[in-house]
Design an enzyme around this catalytic site. Sequence first.
Site, PDB file in Angstrom:
ATOM      1  CG  ASN A  83      -2.492   1.028   1.202  1.00 50.73           C
ATOM      2  OD1 ASN A  83      -1.616   2.494   1.060  1.00 50.73           O
ATOM      3  ND2 ASN A  83      -2.765   0.916   1.182  1.00 50.73           N
ATOM      4  CG  ASP A  88      -3.245   5.035   0.496  1.00 53.32           C
ATOM      5  OD1 ASP A  88      -2.637   4.982  -0.453  1.00 53.32           O
ATOM      6  OD2 ASP A  88      -4.123   3.919   1.157  1.00 53.32           O
ATOM      7  CG  HIS A  89       0.944   6.067   4.873  1.00 54.86           C
ATOM      8  ND1 HIS A  89       0.795   6.583   5.627  1.00 54.86           N
ATOM      9  CD2 HIS A  89       0.426   5.252   5.100  1.00 54.86           C
ATOM     10  CE1 HIS A  89      -0.343   6.430   6.067  1.00 54.86           C
ATOM     11  NE2 HIS A  89      -0.010   5.156   6.134  1.00 54.86           N
ATOM     12  CG  HIS A 118      -8.341   4.075   0.644  1.00 60.91           C
ATOM     13  ND1 HIS A 118      -8.584   4.308   2.017  1.00 60.91           N
ATOM     14  CD2 HIS A 118      -9.821   4.401  -0.359  1.00 60.91           C
ATOM     15  CE1 HIS A 118      -9.737   3.787   1.864  1.00 60.91           C
ATOM     16  NE2 HIS A 118     -10.360   4.448   0.891  1.00 60.91           N
ATOM     17  NE  ARG A 148      -9.661   8.623   3.414  1.00 57.99           N
ATOM     18  CZ  ARG A 148      -9.962   7.602   4.787  1.00 57.99           C
ATOM     19  NH1 ARG A 148      -9.791   6.579   5.537  1.00 57.99           N
ATOM     20  NH2 ARG A 148     -10.938   8.317   5.034  1.00 57.99           N
ATOM     21  NE  ARG A 203      -7.561  10.925   4.922  1.00 54.59           N
ATOM     22  CZ  ARG A 203      -7.995  10.422   5.890  1.00 54.59           C
ATOM     23  NH1 ARG A 203      -7.998  10.039   6.896  1.00 54.59           N
ATOM     24  NH2 ARG A 203      -9.349  11.324   6.505  1.00 54.59           N
ATOM     25  CD  GLU A 240      -7.324  -0.105   1.452  1.00 52.54           C
ATOM     26  OE1 GLU A 240      -6.256  -0.429   0.558  1.00 52.54           O
ATOM     27  OE2 GLU A 240      -7.889   0.925   1.934  1.00 52.54           O
ATOM     28  CB  THR A 261      -5.727   4.574   9.025  1.00 53.10           C
ATOM     29  OG1 THR A 261      -5.870   3.486   8.039  1.00 53.10           O
ATOM     30  CG2 THR A 261      -5.836   4.041   9.841  1.00 53.10           C
ATOM     31  CB  THR A 262      -9.818   1.511   6.313  1.00 56.37           C
ATOM     32  OG1 THR A 262      -8.953   2.533   5.543  1.00 56.37           O
ATOM     33  CG2 THR A 262     -11.359   0.932   6.266  1.00 56.37           C
ATOM     34  CD  GLU A 318      -6.962  -5.702   2.431  1.00 49.25           C
ATOM     35  OE1 GLU A 318      -7.558  -5.404   1.476  1.00 49.25           O
ATOM     36  OE2 GLU A 318      -6.787  -5.401   2.835  1.00 49.25           O
ATOM     37  CG  HIS A 322      -6.307  -1.712   8.935  1.00 49.30           C
ATOM     38  ND1 HIS A 322      -5.584  -1.081   9.741  1.00 49.30           N
ATOM     39  CD2 HIS A 322      -6.733  -0.358   8.262  1.00 49.30           C
ATOM     40  CE1 HIS A 322      -6.085   0.518  10.222  1.00 49.30           C
ATOM     41  NE2 HIS A 322      -6.046   0.373   8.587  1.00 49.30           N
ATOM     42  N   GLY A 358       1.399  -2.058   4.195  1.00 50.01           N
ATOM     43  CA  GLY A 358       1.717  -0.386   4.220  1.00 50.01           C
ATOM     44  C   GLY A 358       2.661   0.315   5.088  1.00 50.01           C
TER      45      GLY A 358
HETATM   46  N1  PXP Z   1      -5.956  -2.990   3.924  1.00 52.19           N
HETATM   47  C1  PXP Z   1      -7.429  -2.353   4.079  1.00 52.19           C
HETATM   48  C2  PXP Z   1      -8.318  -1.671   3.632  1.00 52.19           C
HETATM   49  C3  PXP Z   1      -6.234  -0.811   4.558  1.00 52.19           C
HETATM   50  O1  PXP Z   1      -7.657   0.835   4.328  1.00 52.19           O
HETATM   51  C4  PXP Z   1      -4.918  -0.399   4.500  1.00 52.19           C
HETATM   52  C5  PXP Z   1      -5.048   0.824   4.785  1.00 52.19           C
HETATM   53  O2  PXP Z   1      -4.988   1.524   4.103  1.00 52.19           O
HETATM   54  C6  PXP Z   1      -4.054  -1.632   4.561  1.00 52.19           C
HETATM   55  C7  PXP Z   1      -4.559  -2.573   4.829  1.00 52.19           C
HETATM   56  C8  PXP Z   1      -3.321  -1.137   4.861  1.00 52.19           C
HETATM   57  O3  PXP Z   1      -2.798  -1.041   6.182  1.00 52.19           O
HETATM   58  P1  PXP Z   1      -1.498  -0.580   7.143  1.00 52.19           P
HETATM   59  O4  PXP Z   1      -1.186   0.624   6.311  1.00 52.19           O
HETATM   60  O5  PXP Z   1      -1.753  -0.510   8.550  1.00 52.19           O
HETATM   61  O6  PXP Z   1      -0.645  -1.649   6.666  1.00 52.19           O
END
Ligand code: PXP
Length: 251
Positions: free
Chosen positions: A14, A16-17, A50, A52, A56, A77, A107-108, A158, A198, A220
Amino acid sequence: MAPSTLRPLSLLINIDHIATLRNARNGRIPDIVEAAHTCLKGGADGVVCHLREDRRHIRDEDVRRLRHEIRTKLDLEMAATPEIIRIALRTKPDLVTLVPERRYELTTEGGLDVARQLRKMKQVVARFHDHGIPVSLFVDPEHRQLDASRSTGAEWVELHTGDYADATTARRRETEYRRLRSAAVYARTIGLGVNAGHGLNYTNVQRLAALPAIGEMSIGYAIIVRALSVGLETAVREMVSVVQRSRTARG
Ligand code: PXP
């Protein structure tokens, strides 16, 4: 089961960051596509982003560029809102993962309540299938949610691993691990592919990676944090190694 007969376990990163960091200065670096290529070079099987509603981190242009540039698996996502569904249908990722989205969450938080919105979910899944896009539903490890997910026609779930990852006592973590194990086995029994994610890190991922019913993981934050010390490619390579070693160590 002998290690050689274990199903392979895919690792999706992931990213996103990476976008969060870029947006801190509203510029173009770090570049999201370059980061995705680095993850793949480190041995990842694909990337997740993701998009959103509040944009963000990941932005529309990121999704478009990633789809254009990434030949391996791209998992988008997203919340099942009309705007994001339209973008996803245009983008054609290899998989969409539907998640709940609350505007003020960090976060989710928690899985989708598929059982409560079965009609809507069936329609959304059917719409993606009409466009040839497979669907995964992010759910808590509950049999009721898995049965509901199966009845939407989605190919994947998931499993939300947040409660396992956040457990502060060994007893609680064990309880959450067992819930995940039972859910993963049940999901496979009813014909669903199983992803998990997650809050997973280099340590807590190990027991889950050893579960043969889990076929894919989305990770992620822990990898991006580790990348600050060792670089992104090495951080991914280390996670690939931990996951694969855990997979085969169970014997
Ligand atoms: N799966 C989903 C559905 C998520 O929302 C996230 C966080 O964006 C992740 C996996 C990855 O989580 P993490 O960044 O804590 O590894």
